[in-house]
Design an enzyme around this catalytic site. Structure first.
Site, PDB file in Angstrom:
ATOM      1  NE  ARG A  69      -4.058  -1.771   0.485  1.00 33.36           N
ATOM      2  CZ  ARG A  69      -5.102  -2.006   1.296  1.00 33.36           C
ATOM      3  NH1 ARG A  69      -5.348  -1.184   2.302  1.00 33.36           N
ATOM      4  NH2 ARG A  69      -5.872  -3.038   1.103  1.00 33.36           N
ATOM      5  CG  HIS A 126      18.350 -10.398   0.932  1.00 33.67           C
ATOM      6  ND1 HIS A 126      18.752 -11.709   1.019  1.00 33.67           N
ATOM      7  CD2 HIS A 126      18.725  -9.988  -0.308  1.00 33.67           C
ATOM      8  CE1 HIS A 126      19.329 -12.073  -0.112  1.00 33.67           C
ATOM      9  NE2 HIS A 126      19.316 -11.041  -0.942  1.00 33.67           N
ATOM     10  NE  ARG A 185      16.321 -11.349  -3.393  1.00 37.46           N
ATOM     11  CZ  ARG A 185      16.025 -11.931  -2.234  1.00 37.46           C
ATOM     12  NH1 ARG A 185      15.167 -11.369  -1.408  1.00 37.46           N
ATOM     13  NH2 ARG A 185      16.593 -13.060  -1.881  1.00 37.46           N
ATOM     14  CD  GLU A 198      20.347 -12.106   4.502  1.00 31.38           C
ATOM     15  OE1 GLU A 198      20.504 -12.922   5.401  1.00 31.38           O
ATOM     16  OE2 GLU A 198      19.416 -12.166   3.670  1.00 31.38           O
ATOM     17  CB  THR A 228      13.671 -16.583  -1.782  1.00 31.92           C
ATOM     18  OG1 THR A 228      14.350 -16.431  -0.537  1.00 31.92           O
ATOM     19  CG2 THR A 228      13.411 -18.056  -2.040  1.00 31.92           C
ATOM     20  CG  HIS A 285      16.549 -19.520   2.671  1.00 27.71           C
ATOM     21  ND1 HIS A 285      15.340 -19.995   2.248  1.00 27.71           N
ATOM     22  CD2 HIS A 285      16.738 -18.349   2.008  1.00 27.71           C
ATOM     23  CE1 HIS A 285      14.839 -19.164   1.351  1.00 27.71           C
ATOM     24  NE2 HIS A 285      15.648 -18.147   1.201  1.00 27.71           N
TER      25      HIS A 285
END
Ligand code: PXP
Length: 241
Positions: free
Chosen positions: A19, A44, A46, A71, A101, A194
């Site tokens: 949103r 992380h 990206r 990361e 991922t 993970h």
């Protein structure tokens, strides 16, 4: 040995990004994680900024009081972000931009000189380096040459196997324990992450007693929907005791 819990807050950033505005407030969430006992915060970012945005990092760095772990794939824009913001730890992950991922560790032979150069840059800036690694002794072999401070073992396959069949999980787990043993002899510390969750974390911790840190996001965020964040962080911390 104490294993610290770094809470990965990417999933909460994803919810915010669905949103306009800043709800839930990501910084407040990170501060609440800390108040409820998290030992660190992991992000992380990206390149498409689909969850953590680059401009979240300075805000988090300024206000959180535990360790920030950033990361990602050390492309130039990521390295600039890291060097500008000086997190306690930077975990290098070989994910490509379109990847859903992270799903594998580095080929440390193929990328040895690249990783060595990045780890040098991190060391010169007082940032602890960690590289994402499959539990493969051949890939671990090059870590001492690279000069990395830590490895983060990729636990995705362990989690899948453990869910399918516990015995299968233990076979995969023995590979992690072996790489952790090699790392111990080489003076390299071990993190893991993970798909760790409340079921598979306990045997993992038991098999790798010297484990330094786990970073957990997906399962922990979902558990928090059912049990509440405060309860969930203390449940994970109890497992790691
Ligand atoms: N470690 C790395 C390198 C990751 O990419 C992720 C997911 O962003 C995690 C740990 C945490 O995984 P999960 O969200 O499944 O707990």
């Amino acid at each position: 040995m104490k294993t610290v819990l770094s809470v990965n807050i990417n999933k909460v950033a994803l919810l915010r990004n669905s949103r306009e505005g800043n709800f839930p407030n990501l910084l407040q969430y990170a501060l609440d994680c800390e108040e409820f006992g998290a030992d660190g915060i992991t992000v992380h970012p990206r390149p498409d900024e689909r969850h953590i945005r680059y401009n979240d990092i300075p805000v988090l760095k300024e206000h959180i009081s535990t360790e920030l772990n950033v990361e990602g794939n050390p492309i130039p824009s990521f390295m600039k972000l890291v060097l500008d913001n000086q997190p306690a730890q930077c975990t290098l992950v070989p994910d490509d931009p379109s990847q859903l991922t992270s799903d594998h560790g580095w080929d440390t032979l193929k990328h040895k000189s690249f990783l060595k150069d990045i780890c040098n840059q991190l060391r010169e800036n007082g940032i602890r380096s960690s590289i994402f690694l499959d539990p493969d002794p051949h890939m671990f072999e090059h870590c001492a040459d690279i000069g990395v401070d830590r490895i983060e073992l990729y636990t995705g396959h362990y989690a899948i196997d453990f869910k399918k069949d516990m015995d299968l999980g233990f076979i995969e787990l023995s590979k992690h324990a072996e790489v952790a043993r090699l790392a111990g002899s080489a003076g390299i510390e071990v993190n893991a992450g993970h798909d760790l969750n409340m079921m598979n974390l306990k045997p993992y911790k038991e098999a790798l007693p010297t484990l330094k840190e786990v970073s957990i996001g997906h399962a922990l965020t979902i558990d928090a929907l059912y049990f509440g964040l405060k309860n969930v962080i203390s449940m994970y911390k109890n497992i790691l005791k």
